[in-house]
Design an enzyme around this catalytic site. Structure first.
Site, PDB file in Angstrom:
ATOM      1  N   HIS A 167      15.504  42.196  20.852  1.00 27.94           N
ATOM      2  CA  HIS A 167      16.128  42.746  19.640  1.00 27.94           C
ATOM      3  C   HIS A 167      16.980  41.643  19.028  1.00 27.94           C
ATOM      4  O   HIS A 167      17.699  40.938  19.730  1.00 27.94           O
ATOM      5  CB  HIS A 167      16.992  43.949  20.034  1.00 27.94           C
ATOM      6  CG  HIS A 167      17.799  44.484  18.899  1.00 27.94           C
ATOM      7  ND1 HIS A 167      17.291  44.661  17.633  1.00 27.94           N
ATOM      8  CD2 HIS A 167      19.104  44.880  18.837  1.00 27.94           C
ATOM      9  CE1 HIS A 167      18.237  45.144  16.849  1.00 27.94           C
ATOM     10  NE2 HIS A 167      19.352  45.287  17.549  1.00 27.94           N
ATOM     11  N   ASN A 203      19.944  41.695  11.585  1.00 23.84           N
ATOM     12  CA  ASN A 203      19.647  42.799  12.504  1.00 23.84           C
ATOM     13  C   ASN A 203      18.989  43.937  11.707  1.00 23.84           C
ATOM     14  O   ASN A 203      19.671  44.689  11.017  1.00 23.84           O
ATOM     15  CB  ASN A 203      20.936  43.276  13.179  1.00 23.84           C
ATOM     16  CG  ASN A 203      20.696  44.422  14.155  1.00 23.84           C
ATOM     17  OD1 ASN A 203      19.615  45.013  14.189  1.00 23.84           O
ATOM     18  ND2 ASN A 203      21.699  44.726  14.963  1.00 23.84           N
ATOM     19  N   CYS A 245      18.805  51.013  17.159  1.00 19.39           N
ATOM     20  CA  CYS A 245      18.045  49.753  17.223  1.00 19.39           C
ATOM     21  C   CYS A 245      16.975  49.757  18.308  1.00 19.39           C
ATOM     22  O   CYS A 245      16.088  48.907  18.307  1.00 19.39           O
ATOM     23  CB  CYS A 245      18.993  48.578  17.432  1.00 19.39           C
ATOM     24  SG  CYS A 245      20.151  48.372  16.080  1.00 19.39           S
TER      25      CYS A 245
HETATM   26  N1  COA Z   1      33.811  36.689   8.506  1.00 28.58           N
HETATM   27  C1  COA Z   1      34.939  36.093   8.898  1.00 28.58           C
HETATM   28  N2  COA Z   1      35.733  36.588   9.865  1.00 28.58           N
HETATM   29  C2  COA Z   1      35.354  37.732  10.441  1.00 28.58           C
HETATM   30  C3  COA Z   1      34.179  38.407  10.085  1.00 28.58           C
HETATM   31  C4  COA Z   1      33.404  37.848   9.061  1.00 28.58           C
HETATM   32  N3  COA Z   1      32.246  38.399   8.657  1.00 28.58           N
HETATM   33  N4  COA Z   1      34.053  39.514  10.856  1.00 28.58           N
HETATM   34  C5  COA Z   1      35.121  39.535  11.675  1.00 28.58           C
HETATM   35  N5  COA Z   1      35.916  38.469  11.414  1.00 28.58           N
HETATM   36  C6  COA Z   1      37.162  38.083  12.057  1.00 28.58           C
HETATM   37  C7  COA Z   1      37.873  39.241  12.695  1.00 28.58           C
HETATM   38  O1  COA Z   1      38.636  39.925  11.740  1.00 28.58           O
HETATM   39  C8  COA Z   1      38.721  38.543  13.730  1.00 28.58           C
HETATM   40  O2  COA Z   1      39.848  38.039  13.097  1.00 28.58           O
HETATM   41  P1  COA Z   1      41.270  38.060  13.846  1.00 28.58           P
HETATM   42  O3  COA Z   1      41.093  37.208  15.074  1.00 28.58           O
HETATM   43  O4  COA Z   1      42.178  37.470  12.821  1.00 28.58           O
HETATM   44  O5  COA Z   1      41.539  39.499  14.159  1.00 28.58           O
HETATM   45  C9  COA Z   1      37.875  37.347  14.142  1.00 28.58           C
HETATM   46  O6  COA Z   1      36.879  37.194  13.125  1.00 28.58           O
HETATM   47  C10 COA Z   1      37.169  37.508  15.488  1.00 28.58           C
HETATM   48  O7  COA Z   1      36.600  38.785  15.508  1.00 28.58           O
HETATM   49  P2  COA Z   1      35.760  39.260  16.744  1.00 28.58           P
HETATM   50  O8  COA Z   1      35.242  40.655  16.443  1.00 28.58           O
HETATM   51  O9  COA Z   1      36.518  39.052  18.002  1.00 28.58           O
HETATM   52  O10 COA Z   1      34.562  38.202  16.681  1.00 28.58           O
HETATM   53  P3  COA Z   1      33.370  38.031  17.661  1.00 28.58           P
HETATM   54  O11 COA Z   1      33.278  36.656  18.141  1.00 28.58           O
HETATM   55  O12 COA Z   1      33.293  39.154  18.671  1.00 28.58           O
HETATM   56  O13 COA Z   1      32.119  38.224  16.665  1.00 28.58           O
HETATM   57  C11 COA Z   1      30.548  39.925  16.102  1.00 28.58           C
HETATM   58  C12 COA Z   1      31.979  39.427  15.962  1.00 28.58           C
HETATM   59  C13 COA Z   1      30.429  41.249  15.379  1.00 28.58           C
HETATM   60  C14 COA Z   1      29.626  38.896  15.455  1.00 28.58           C
HETATM   61  C15 COA Z   1      30.194  40.069  17.609  1.00 28.58           C
HETATM   62  O14 COA Z   1      31.202  40.805  18.263  1.00 28.58           O
HETATM   63  C16 COA Z   1      28.890  40.783  17.829  1.00 28.58           C
HETATM   64  O15 COA Z   1      27.847  40.304  17.451  1.00 28.58           O
HETATM   65  N6  COA Z   1      28.948  41.939  18.506  1.00 28.58           N
HETATM   66  C17 COA Z   1      27.739  42.708  18.766  1.00 28.58           C
HETATM   67  C18 COA Z   1      27.359  43.452  17.524  1.00 28.58           C
HETATM   68  C19 COA Z   1      25.967  43.975  17.602  1.00 28.58           C
HETATM   69  O16 COA Z   1      25.076  43.317  18.042  1.00 28.58           O
HETATM   70  N7  COA Z   1      25.793  45.203  17.078  1.00 28.58           N
HETATM   71  C20 COA Z   1      24.513  45.802  16.987  1.00 28.58           C
HETATM   72  C21 COA Z   1      23.998  46.191  18.323  1.00 28.58           C
HETATM   73  S1  COA Z   1      22.409  46.841  18.121  1.00 28.58           S
END
Ligand code: COA
Length: 321
Positions: free
Chosen positions: A248, A278, A112
Protein backbone atom coordinates in the site's frame (compact mmCIF):
# COMPACT_ATOMS: atom_id res chain seq x y z
CA UNK A 1 -9.72 -24.90 -7.80
CA UNK A 2 -7.78 -21.64 -7.61
CA UNK A 3 -8.12 -18.12 -8.95
CA UNK A 4 -5.53 -16.56 -11.23
CA UNK A 5 -5.00 -12.99 -12.39
CA UNK A 6 -6.01 -12.91 -16.06
CA UNK A 7 -5.61 -9.15 -16.55
CA UNK A 8 -5.06 -5.85 -14.78
CA UNK A 9 -6.03 -2.24 -15.42
CA UNK A 10 -5.98 1.14 -13.80
CA UNK A 11 -7.16 4.70 -14.12
CA UNK A 12 -5.97 8.01 -12.71
CA UNK A 13 -7.97 11.23 -13.06
CA UNK A 14 -6.59 13.78 -15.50
CA UNK A 15 -6.06 16.60 -13.00
CA UNK A 16 -2.66 16.60 -11.30
CA UNK A 17 -2.05 18.50 -8.07
CA UNK A 18 1.63 19.04 -7.28
CA UNK A 19 3.11 19.75 -3.87
CA UNK A 20 3.76 23.31 -5.05
CA UNK A 21 0.05 23.66 -5.90
CA UNK A 22 -0.89 22.58 -2.35
CA UNK A 23 1.66 24.99 -0.86
CA UNK A 24 -0.40 27.79 -2.39
CA UNK A 25 -3.34 27.15 -0.04
CA UNK A 26 -1.88 25.53 3.12
CA UNK A 27 1.30 26.19 5.06
CA UNK A 28 3.53 23.44 3.66
CA UNK A 29 6.34 22.96 1.15
CA UNK A 30 7.40 20.57 -1.58
CA UNK A 31 10.48 19.79 0.51
CA UNK A 32 8.44 18.86 3.65
CA UNK A 33 5.98 16.66 1.76
CA UNK A 34 8.67 14.85 -0.26
CA UNK A 35 10.93 14.25 2.72
CA UNK A 36 8.19 13.08 5.13
CA UNK A 37 6.03 11.11 2.68
CA UNK A 38 7.78 10.57 -0.68
CA UNK A 39 4.84 12.20 -2.50
CA UNK A 40 5.52 14.70 -5.31
CA UNK A 41 2.11 14.88 -6.94
CA UNK A 42 -1.29 13.24 -6.91
CA UNK A 43 -4.29 12.90 -9.24
CA UNK A 44 -7.58 14.49 -8.20
CA UNK A 45 -10.99 13.62 -9.59
CA UNK A 46 -12.97 16.36 -11.33
CA UNK A 47 -15.94 17.77 -9.43
CA UNK A 48 -18.42 15.66 -11.39
CA UNK A 49 -16.18 12.56 -11.55
CA UNK A 50 -17.22 9.81 -9.13
CA UNK A 51 -15.67 6.66 -7.74
CA UNK A 52 -17.75 4.60 -10.18
CA UNK A 53 -16.36 6.65 -13.11
CA UNK A 54 -12.82 5.79 -12.02
CA UNK A 55 -13.74 2.16 -11.32
CA UNK A 56 -15.35 1.79 -14.75
CA UNK A 57 -12.24 3.02 -16.58
CA UNK A 58 -9.97 0.68 -14.58
CA UNK A 59 -12.38 -2.25 -15.02
CA UNK A 60 -12.63 -1.77 -18.80
CA UNK A 61 -8.85 -1.69 -19.06
CA UNK A 62 -8.48 -4.89 -16.94
CA UNK A 63 -11.16 -6.67 -18.97
CA UNK A 64 -9.44 -5.71 -22.26
CA UNK A 65 -6.12 -6.90 -20.83
CA UNK A 66 -7.69 -10.23 -19.81
CA UNK A 67 -9.52 -10.55 -23.14
CA UNK A 68 -12.90 -10.98 -21.45
CA UNK A 69 -16.30 -9.60 -22.42
CA UNK A 70 -18.98 -8.30 -20.03
CA UNK A 71 -20.93 -11.55 -20.53
CA UNK A 72 -17.97 -13.53 -19.10
CA UNK A 73 -17.97 -11.69 -15.71
CA UNK A 74 -19.95 -13.55 -13.04
CA UNK A 75 -18.92 -11.61 -9.90
CA UNK A 76 -18.08 -7.97 -9.19
CA UNK A 77 -16.43 -6.97 -5.94
CA UNK A 78 -15.26 -3.40 -5.29
CA UNK A 79 -13.21 -2.14 -2.35
CA UNK A 80 -14.06 1.49 -1.66
CA UNK A 81 -14.60 3.93 1.20
CA UNK A 82 -16.02 6.65 -1.04
CA UNK A 83 -19.15 5.30 -2.76
CA UNK A 84 -21.17 7.51 -5.12
CA UNK A 85 -24.32 6.64 -3.17
CA UNK A 86 -24.98 4.59 -0.05
CA UNK A 87 -27.03 2.36 -2.29
CA UNK A 88 -26.90 1.12 -4.96
CA UNK A 89 -23.36 0.06 -4.08
CA UNK A 90 -20.47 0.86 -6.42
CA UNK A 91 -20.31 -2.80 -7.55
CA UNK A 92 -23.89 -2.56 -8.80
CA UNK A 93 -23.35 0.84 -10.45
CA UNK A 94 -20.30 -0.59 -12.18
CA UNK A 95 -22.24 -3.67 -13.25
CA UNK A 96 -24.85 -1.46 -14.94
CA UNK A 97 -22.18 0.64 -16.69
CA UNK A 98 -20.55 -2.47 -18.08
CA UNK A 99 -23.86 -3.92 -19.29
CA UNK A 100 -23.61 -6.97 -17.04
CA UNK A 101 -26.85 -8.29 -15.54
CA UNK A 102 -27.68 -10.66 -12.73
CA UNK A 103 -24.33 -11.66 -11.19
CA UNK A 104 -23.56 -10.71 -7.57
CA UNK A 105 -22.09 -7.21 -7.33
CA UNK A 106 -21.13 -5.51 -4.09
CA UNK A 107 -18.69 -3.20 -2.36
CA UNK A 108 -16.46 -3.84 0.64
CA UNK A 109 -15.67 -1.11 3.15
CA UNK A 110 -12.20 -1.58 4.59
CA UNK A 111 -10.61 1.82 3.86
CA UNK A 112 -7.14 1.49 2.32
CA UNK A 113 -7.25 -2.32 2.70
CA UNK A 114 -10.42 -2.44 0.57
CA UNK A 115 -8.81 -4.00 -2.48
CA UNK A 116 -7.08 -6.78 -0.52
CA UNK A 117 -10.37 -7.54 1.26
CA UNK A 118 -12.23 -7.57 -2.09
CA UNK A 119 -9.57 -9.76 -3.69
CA UNK A 120 -9.71 -12.21 -0.79
CA UNK A 121 -13.51 -12.49 -1.07
CA UNK A 122 -13.51 -12.92 -4.84
CA UNK A 123 -10.78 -15.56 -4.52
CA UNK A 124 -13.01 -17.51 -2.12
CA UNK A 125 -15.98 -17.35 -4.53
CA UNK A 126 -13.77 -18.75 -7.29
CA UNK A 127 -12.23 -21.44 -5.09
CA UNK A 128 -15.70 -22.57 -4.01
CA UNK A 129 -16.80 -22.78 -7.64
CA UNK A 130 -19.35 -19.98 -7.23
CA UNK A 131 -17.62 -17.73 -9.77
CA UNK A 132 -15.40 -18.42 -12.77
CA UNK A 133 -14.49 -14.91 -13.87
CA UNK A 134 -14.48 -12.19 -11.21
CA UNK A 135 -13.91 -8.48 -11.59
CA UNK A 136 -12.16 -7.04 -8.52
CA UNK A 137 -11.67 -3.28 -8.19
CA UNK A 138 -10.12 -0.91 -5.68
CA UNK A 139 -11.36 2.65 -6.27
CA UNK A 140 -11.50 5.78 -4.15
CA UNK A 141 -11.96 9.53 -4.36
CA UNK A 142 -10.65 10.53 -0.94
CA UNK A 143 -10.03 14.06 -2.23
CA UNK A 144 -13.78 14.56 -1.79
CA UNK A 145 -13.66 13.93 1.97
CA UNK A 146 -10.35 15.40 3.14
CA UNK A 147 -10.26 18.78 4.78
CA UNK A 148 -8.28 20.86 2.28
CA UNK A 149 -7.35 23.26 5.09
CA UNK A 150 -5.69 20.49 7.16
CA UNK A 151 -2.08 20.23 5.98
CA UNK A 152 -1.49 17.08 8.04
CA UNK A 153 -3.91 15.05 5.88
CA UNK A 154 -4.61 16.88 2.62
CA UNK A 155 -1.06 16.37 1.34
CA UNK A 156 -1.40 12.58 1.64
CA UNK A 157 -4.63 11.40 0.04
CA UNK A 158 -5.55 11.18 -3.64
CA UNK A 159 -7.85 9.55 -6.18
CA UNK A 160 -7.57 6.57 -8.52
CA UNK A 161 -8.75 3.08 -9.39
CA UNK A 162 -7.14 -0.26 -10.13
CA UNK A 163 -8.74 -3.53 -11.21
CA UNK A 164 -7.97 -7.18 -11.82
CA UNK A 165 -9.88 -9.95 -13.57
CA UNK A 166 -9.62 -13.27 -11.75
CA UNK A 167 -10.26 -16.50 -13.62
CA UNK A 168 -10.70 -20.01 -12.28
CA UNK A 169 -7.58 -22.14 -12.77
CA UNK A 170 -6.32 -25.54 -11.73
CA UNK A 171 -3.11 -24.06 -10.27
CA UNK A 172 -2.57 -20.90 -8.17
CA UNK A 173 -2.83 -18.00 -8.84
CA UNK A 174 -3.66 -16.60 -5.52
CA UNK A 175 -1.87 -18.84 -3.05
CA UNK A 176 -3.17 -17.25 0.13
CA UNK A 177 -4.83 -14.12 1.46
CA UNK A 178 -4.69 -13.05 5.09
CA UNK A 179 -7.07 -10.46 6.53
CA UNK A 180 -7.03 -8.73 9.91
CA UNK A 181 -8.81 -5.92 11.72
CA UNK A 182 -8.79 -4.30 15.14
CA UNK A 183 -11.52 -1.77 15.88
CA UNK A 184 -9.86 -0.62 19.10
CA UNK A 185 -7.85 1.75 16.91
CA UNK A 186 -10.88 3.35 15.26
CA UNK A 187 -10.09 6.83 16.58
CA UNK A 188 -6.61 7.03 15.07
CA UNK A 189 -7.86 7.33 11.49
CA UNK A 190 -11.46 8.05 10.69
CA UNK A 191 -13.99 10.08 8.78
CA UNK A 192 -16.21 11.32 11.57
CA UNK A 193 -19.69 11.34 10.03
CA UNK A 194 -22.16 9.19 8.13
CA UNK A 195 -25.80 8.24 7.58
CA UNK A 196 -26.67 6.96 11.05
CA UNK A 197 -24.73 9.83 12.61
CA UNK A 198 -27.17 12.08 10.76
CA UNK A 199 -24.55 13.75 8.56
CA UNK A 200 -24.56 16.46 11.26
CA UNK A 201 -20.87 17.22 10.82
CA UNK A 202 -21.26 17.31 7.06
CA UNK A 203 -24.02 19.86 7.53
CA UNK A 204 -22.06 22.04 9.94
CA UNK A 205 -18.90 21.78 7.83
CA UNK A 206 -16.75 19.94 10.39
CA UNK A 207 -16.76 16.48 8.78
CA UNK A 208 -13.24 15.46 7.74
CA UNK A 209 -10.67 12.72 7.64
CA UNK A 210 -9.04 12.82 11.05
CA UNK A 211 -5.71 11.18 11.71
CA UNK A 212 -3.16 10.86 14.48
CA UNK A 213 -0.33 10.63 11.95
CA UNK A 214 2.63 9.49 14.01
CA UNK A 215 0.57 6.84 15.87
CA UNK A 216 -0.80 5.51 12.58
CA UNK A 217 2.74 5.47 11.24
CA UNK A 218 4.12 3.39 14.12
CA UNK A 219 1.21 0.96 14.11
CA UNK A 220 1.40 0.53 10.33
CA UNK A 221 5.12 -0.27 10.35
CA UNK A 222 4.79 -2.82 13.16
CA UNK A 223 1.63 -4.45 11.90
CA UNK A 224 2.66 -4.68 8.27
CA UNK A 225 6.09 -6.00 9.29
CA UNK A 226 4.36 -8.77 11.29
CA UNK A 227 1.86 -9.42 8.50
CA UNK A 228 4.56 -9.96 5.91
CA UNK A 229 6.47 -12.30 8.21
CA UNK A 230 3.24 -14.17 9.07
CA UNK A 231 2.35 -14.54 5.37
CA UNK A 232 5.78 -15.93 4.50
CA UNK A 233 5.78 -18.38 7.38
CA UNK A 234 2.17 -19.56 6.82
CA UNK A 235 3.11 -20.39 3.24
CA UNK A 236 6.46 -21.83 4.17
CA UNK A 237 8.44 -19.56 1.88
CA UNK A 238 11.35 -17.22 2.43
CA UNK A 239 11.68 -13.55 1.57
CA UNK A 240 14.25 -14.51 -1.08
CA UNK A 241 11.54 -16.31 -3.07
CA UNK A 242 9.38 -13.18 -3.39
CA UNK A 243 10.04 -11.45 -6.70
CA UNK A 244 8.03 -8.31 -5.92
CA UNK A 245 6.65 -6.69 -2.79
CA UNK A 246 3.64 -4.56 -3.79
CA UNK A 247 2.76 -2.49 -0.72
CA UNK A 248 0.00 0.00 0.00
CA UNK A 249 1.40 3.38 -0.98
CA UNK A 250 0.81 5.48 2.14
CA UNK A 251 4.26 6.83 2.92
CA UNK A 252 7.66 5.95 1.40
CA UNK A 253 9.12 5.75 4.92
CA UNK A 254 6.56 3.09 5.91
CA UNK A 255 7.33 1.14 2.71
CA UNK A 256 11.10 1.35 3.30
CA UNK A 257 10.76 0.36 6.96
CA UNK A 258 8.82 -2.80 6.06
CA UNK A 259 11.23 -3.71 3.27
CA UNK A 260 14.12 -3.27 5.71
CA UNK A 261 12.40 -5.40 8.33
CA UNK A 262 12.24 -8.38 5.97
CA UNK A 263 15.56 -7.59 4.31
CA UNK A 264 13.95 -6.91 0.97
CA UNK A 265 16.03 -4.67 -1.31
CA UNK A 266 14.05 -1.67 -2.56
CA UNK A 267 14.68 -2.68 -6.17
CA UNK A 268 12.23 -5.55 -5.57
CA UNK A 269 9.52 -3.23 -4.23
CA UNK A 270 6.99 -1.55 -6.53
CA UNK A 271 6.77 2.10 -5.52
CA UNK A 272 4.32 4.54 -7.12
CA UNK A 273 3.80 6.92 -4.24
CA UNK A 274 5.72 9.84 -5.76
CA UNK A 275 3.23 10.18 -8.60
CA UNK A 276 0.07 8.79 -7.02
CA UNK A 277 0.00 9.74 -3.31
CA UNK A 278 -2.19 7.57 -1.10
CA UNK A 279 -5.09 6.49 -3.30
CA UNK A 280 -6.63 4.33 -0.55
CA UNK A 281 -8.17 1.10 -1.91
CA UNK A 282 -6.78 1.87 -5.38
CA UNK A 283 -3.17 2.03 -4.28
CA UNK A 284 -2.22 -1.68 -4.44
CA UNK A 285 -3.94 -2.54 -7.76
CA UNK A 286 -2.53 0.69 -9.27
CA UNK A 287 0.98 -0.34 -8.23
CA UNK A 288 0.40 -3.91 -9.46
CA UNK A 289 -0.78 -2.68 -12.85
CA UNK A 290 2.11 -0.22 -13.12
CA UNK A 291 4.66 -2.97 -12.43
CA UNK A 292 3.05 -5.32 -14.95
CA UNK A 293 2.63 -2.72 -17.69
CA UNK A 294 6.21 -1.45 -17.45
CA UNK A 295 7.46 -5.03 -17.78
CA UNK A 296 9.02 -5.49 -14.33
CA UNK A 297 6.43 -8.01 -13.13
CA UNK A 298 6.39 -11.09 -15.37
CA UNK A 299 4.27 -14.22 -15.58
CA UNK A 300 5.34 -16.92 -13.14
CA UNK A 301 6.79 -14.49 -10.60
CA UNK A 302 5.84 -14.53 -6.93
CA UNK A 303 4.14 -11.36 -5.63
CA UNK A 304 3.38 -10.25 -2.11
CA UNK A 305 0.66 -7.58 -1.85
CA UNK A 306 -0.07 -5.86 1.47
CA UNK A 307 -2.24 -3.01 2.70
CA UNK A 308 -3.24 -1.17 5.83
CA UNK A 309 -6.13 1.21 6.47
CA UNK A 310 -8.53 2.91 8.88
CA UNK A 311 -10.30 0.65 11.31
CA UNK A 312 -7.61 -0.55 11.55
CA UNK A 313 -7.84 -3.14 8.80
CA UNK A 314 -4.91 -4.86 7.16
CA UNK A 315 -4.25 -7.77 4.86
CA UNK A 316 -1.95 -9.50 2.39
CA UNK A 317 -2.17 -11.61 -0.74
CA UNK A 318 0.51 -14.01 -1.94
CA UNK A 319 0.18 -14.51 -5.69
CA UNK A 320 1.92 -16.56 -8.36
CA UNK A 321 1.32 -14.18 -11.29
N1 COA B 1 3.66 20.60 5.97
C1 COA B 1 4.48 21.12 6.89
N2 COA B 1 4.46 20.76 8.18
C2 COA B 1 3.56 19.84 8.55
C3 COA B 1 2.67 19.25 7.64
C4 COA B 1 2.74 19.67 6.31
N3 COA B 1 1.95 19.15 5.35
N4 COA B 1 1.91 18.34 8.29
C5 COA B 1 2.30 18.37 9.58
N5 COA B 1 3.29 19.28 9.74
C6 COA B 1 4.02 19.64 10.94
C7 COA B 1 3.25 19.34 12.20
O1 COA B 1 2.36 20.38 12.49
C8 COA B 1 4.36 19.22 13.21
O2 COA B 1 4.73 20.50 13.60
P1 COA B 1 5.14 20.79 15.13
O3 COA B 1 6.35 19.94 15.39
O4 COA B 1 5.43 22.26 15.10
O5 COA B 1 3.95 20.41 15.94
C9 COA B 1 5.52 18.65 12.41
O6 COA B 1 5.19 18.85 11.03
C10 COA B 1 5.77 17.16 12.64
O7 COA B 1 4.53 16.52 12.59
P2 COA B 1 4.44 14.96 12.75
O8 COA B 1 2.98 14.57 12.60
O9 COA B 1 5.16 14.51 13.96
O10 COA B 1 5.26 14.51 11.45
P3 COA B 1 5.63 13.07 11.00
O11 COA B 1 7.07 12.95 10.77
O12 COA B 1 4.94 12.01 11.83
O13 COA B 1 4.95 13.02 9.54
C11 COA B 1 3.00 12.12 8.52
C12 COA B 1 3.57 13.21 9.41
C13 COA B 1 1.50 12.31 8.44
C14 COA B 1 3.62 12.27 7.13
C15 COA B 1 3.36 10.72 9.10
O14 COA B 1 3.03 10.68 10.47
C16 COA B 1 2.63 9.60 8.42
O15 COA B 1 2.82 9.36 7.25
N6 COA B 1 1.80 8.87 9.18
C17 COA B 1 1.05 7.77 8.61
C18 COA B 1 -0.13 8.32 7.86
C19 COA B 1 -0.75 7.30 6.98
O16 COA B 1 -0.08 6.56 6.32
N7 COA B 1 -2.09 7.32 6.93
C20 COA B 1 -2.82 6.48 6.06
C21 COA B 1 -2.77 5.06 6.50
S1 COA B 1 -3.62 4.10 5.34
Amino acid sequence: MYSKIAGTGSYLPEKILTNADIAKFVDTSDEWIKTRTGISQRHIAAEDETTTDLAEAAARSAMADAGVEPKDIDLICVGTATPDFLFPNVGTLLQERLGIHGCPAFSVEAACSGFIYALSMADKFVRLGEAKCALVVGADTLSKMVDWKDRATCVLFADGAGAVVLKAATEPGIMSTRLHADGRYKDLLLYNDGVSKGFKKVRDGTAAVQMKGSEVYKFAVNTLGQLVTETLSANNISQAEIDWLIPHQANIRIIEAIAKRIDMPMDRVIVTIAGHGNTSAASVPLALDAGIKDGRIRRGQLLLLEAFGGGFTWGSALIRY
